[in-house]
Design an enzyme around this catalytic site. Structure first.
Site, PDB file in Angstrom:
ATOM      1  CG  ASN A  71      -0.182   0.071   2.534  1.00 26.99           C
ATOM      2  OD1 ASN A  71       0.451   1.095   2.816  1.00 26.99           O
ATOM      3  ND2 ASN A  71      -0.211  -0.981   3.338  1.00 26.99           N
ATOM      4  CG  ASN A 131      -6.360  -6.751   6.943  1.00 22.44           C
ATOM      5  OD1 ASN A 131      -5.329  -6.150   7.237  1.00 22.44           O
ATOM      6  ND2 ASN A 131      -7.452  -6.119   6.608  1.00 22.44           N
ATOM      7  NE  ARG A 133      -1.639  -9.224   5.762  1.00 21.41           N
ATOM      8  CZ  ARG A 133      -2.401  -8.382   6.454  1.00 21.41           C
ATOM      9  NH1 ARG A 133      -2.782  -7.250   5.907  1.00 21.41           N
ATOM     10  NH2 ARG A 133      -2.778  -8.671   7.683  1.00 21.41           N
ATOM     11  NE  ARG A 190      -4.194  -4.163  -0.190  1.00 24.50           N
ATOM     12  CZ  ARG A 190      -3.440  -4.419   0.896  1.00 24.50           C
ATOM     13  NH1 ARG A 190      -3.777  -5.377   1.722  1.00 24.50           N
ATOM     14  NH2 ARG A 190      -2.368  -3.712   1.127  1.00 24.50           N
ATOM     15  CG  HIS A 226      -7.852  -2.652   4.366  1.00 24.27           C
ATOM     16  ND1 HIS A 226      -6.574  -2.863   4.839  1.00 24.27           N
ATOM     17  CD2 HIS A 226      -8.155  -3.733   3.596  1.00 24.27           C
ATOM     18  CE1 HIS A 226      -6.125  -4.015   4.361  1.00 24.27           C
ATOM     19  NE2 HIS A 226      -7.063  -4.563   3.603  1.00 24.27           N
ATOM     20  CG  ASP A 248      -9.394  -0.969   8.875  1.00 20.09           C
ATOM     21  OD1 ASP A 248      -8.690  -0.407   8.014  1.00 20.09           O
ATOM     22  OD2 ASP A 248      -9.037  -2.021   9.449  1.00 20.09           O
ATOM     23  CB  CYS A 293      -6.081  -2.894  10.886  1.00 19.53           C
ATOM     24  SG  CYS A 293      -4.794  -1.677  10.704  1.00 19.53           S
TER      25      CYS A 293
HETATM   26  N1  ARG Z   1       0.854  -3.802   5.552  1.00 20.04           N
HETATM   27  C1  ARG Z   1      -0.494  -4.267   5.680  1.00 20.04           C
HETATM   28  C2  ARG Z   1      -1.096  -4.502   4.308  1.00 20.04           C
HETATM   29  O1  ARG Z   1      -0.890  -3.682   3.440  1.00 20.04           O
HETATM   30  C3  ARG Z   1      -1.322  -3.297   6.469  1.00 20.04           C
HETATM   31  C4  ARG Z   1      -2.728  -3.755   6.674  1.00 20.04           C
HETATM   32  C5  ARG Z   1      -3.562  -2.764   7.439  1.00 20.04           C
HETATM   33  N2  ARG Z   1      -4.848  -3.292   7.652  1.00 20.04           N
HETATM   34  C6  ARG Z   1      -6.011  -2.592   7.709  1.00 20.04           C
HETATM   35  N3  ARG Z   1      -7.101  -3.244   7.916  1.00 20.04           N
HETATM   36  N4  ARG Z   1      -6.058  -1.303   7.553  1.00 20.04           N
HETATM   37  O2  ARG Z   1      -1.727  -5.504   4.052  1.00 20.04           O
END
Ligand code: ARG
Length: 299
Positions: free
Chosen positions: A45, A95, A119, A169, A198, A200, A293
């Protein structure tokens, strides 16, 4: 009757009220994952740009421990899922799965399908953790459709209704299946700014009546539905949004935990009567995540 997915205010119908939606009890706690293997190794991201190799492990651990204490102070029972080697993002345990209750009150875990293959192993770890705690596991169909769990699907506080973010995502096509799996309606929200990838990161549901929102990250149809369902919509500006103001978390609506960088939002929430705990999640913001998160809700 099939639970519905709403993508526009007009689909809700003029007589529709959020207070008509069945009630749902609040989570009793949170599950967190220690930053044992936390790192930034790639760019998933925009916040991760230029951050590879820049994580200070010791301060990350300190910040995580402070956050854990803040959740406990806010009244949440804190559970921990063991950190898995090779899962550098597992600290963001919102997530990999969505946890919640179905229409009979059964604790239910919906495994996600992560956009980034690195992930994906987190999903098995959180699913196994949930299964061991008696959760019913419901696999969604269409494995090619992405779904990033509790980071994109947020329960309306106190109600059996989900707010479902999509565009970066999570694929919008997943929401009919999610509505069916949990027997709950979904309000689908299109995300339009790559920095707020996201739901959130740009929408925080503070309590049944109050939402914190960064409007430029959300399509107009989504904003209309938010304004329709919440009596109080608190808008944050670009600076506060970039400080992860909308990634705050609450427990039973009373105490808000928020990164101290979002200082004017914190002040505003205090003036509205919320108890606010400010924390430093700077090492995690380098990876594009903050308070909300770094946990998943446990029912
Ligand atoms: N580095 C993680 C990603 O890009 C951060 C995830 C943050 N999650 C969230 N629900 N905002 O997957």
């Amino acid at each position: 009757m099939r639970p519905s997915v709403y993508s526009d205010d007009s689909e809700l119908g003029s007589g529709w009220r959020i207070t008509d939606v069945a009630s749902m009890r609040a989570p009793r706690g949170v599950v967190m994952c220690a930053p044992t293997h936390y790192d930034v190794v790639d760019v998933k991201n925009p916040f991760m740009e230029g951050q590879a190799g820049k994580i200070d492990r010791r301060s990350a651990l300190r910040q995580w421990q402070d956050l854990r204490r803040a959740f406990a102070r806010a009244g949440a029972t804190v559970f921990e899922v063991p950190a898995a080697a090779g899962c550098e993002d597992m600290v963001f345990c919102a997530n990999p799965v969505l946890l919640g209750l179905d229409d009979r009150g059964a604790t239910t875990c919906i495994p996600g399908r992560m956009t980034y293959p690195s992930r994906q192993p987190e999903v098995a770890a959180l699913t196994a953790w949930s299964l061991a705690r008696g959760y019913r596991i419901v696999e969604l169909p269409a494995p090619e459709t992405k779904f990033e769990g509790g980071g994109d699907a947020l329960w309306h506080p106190g109600r059996r209704l989900l707010w479902g973010g999509h565009g970066w995502r999570t694929g919008a096509e997943i929401y009919p299946a999610l509505a069916e799996a949990l027997r709950a309606p979904v309000i689908a929200i299109e995300l339009v700014d790559p920095r707020y990838y996201h739901l959130d990161t740009c929408l925080c549901l503070l309590d049944e009546r109050t939402a914190l929102v960064y409007p430029p990250a959300i399509a107009e149809s989504g904003l209309r539905m938010i304004r329709r369902c919440f009596d109080r919509v608190l808008e944050v500006d670009a600076a506060e949004a970039g400080a992860f103001a909308c990634n705050a978390a609450t427990f039973s609506g009373g105490t808000v935990i928020i990164d101290a960088r979002a200082a004017s939002t914190a002040d505003r929430l205090r003036s509205l009567g919320y108890t606010v705990i400010e924390v430093d999640t700077g090492e995690f913001i380098k990876s594009g995540g903050s308070v909300y998160c770094m946990k998943n809700a446990v029912y």
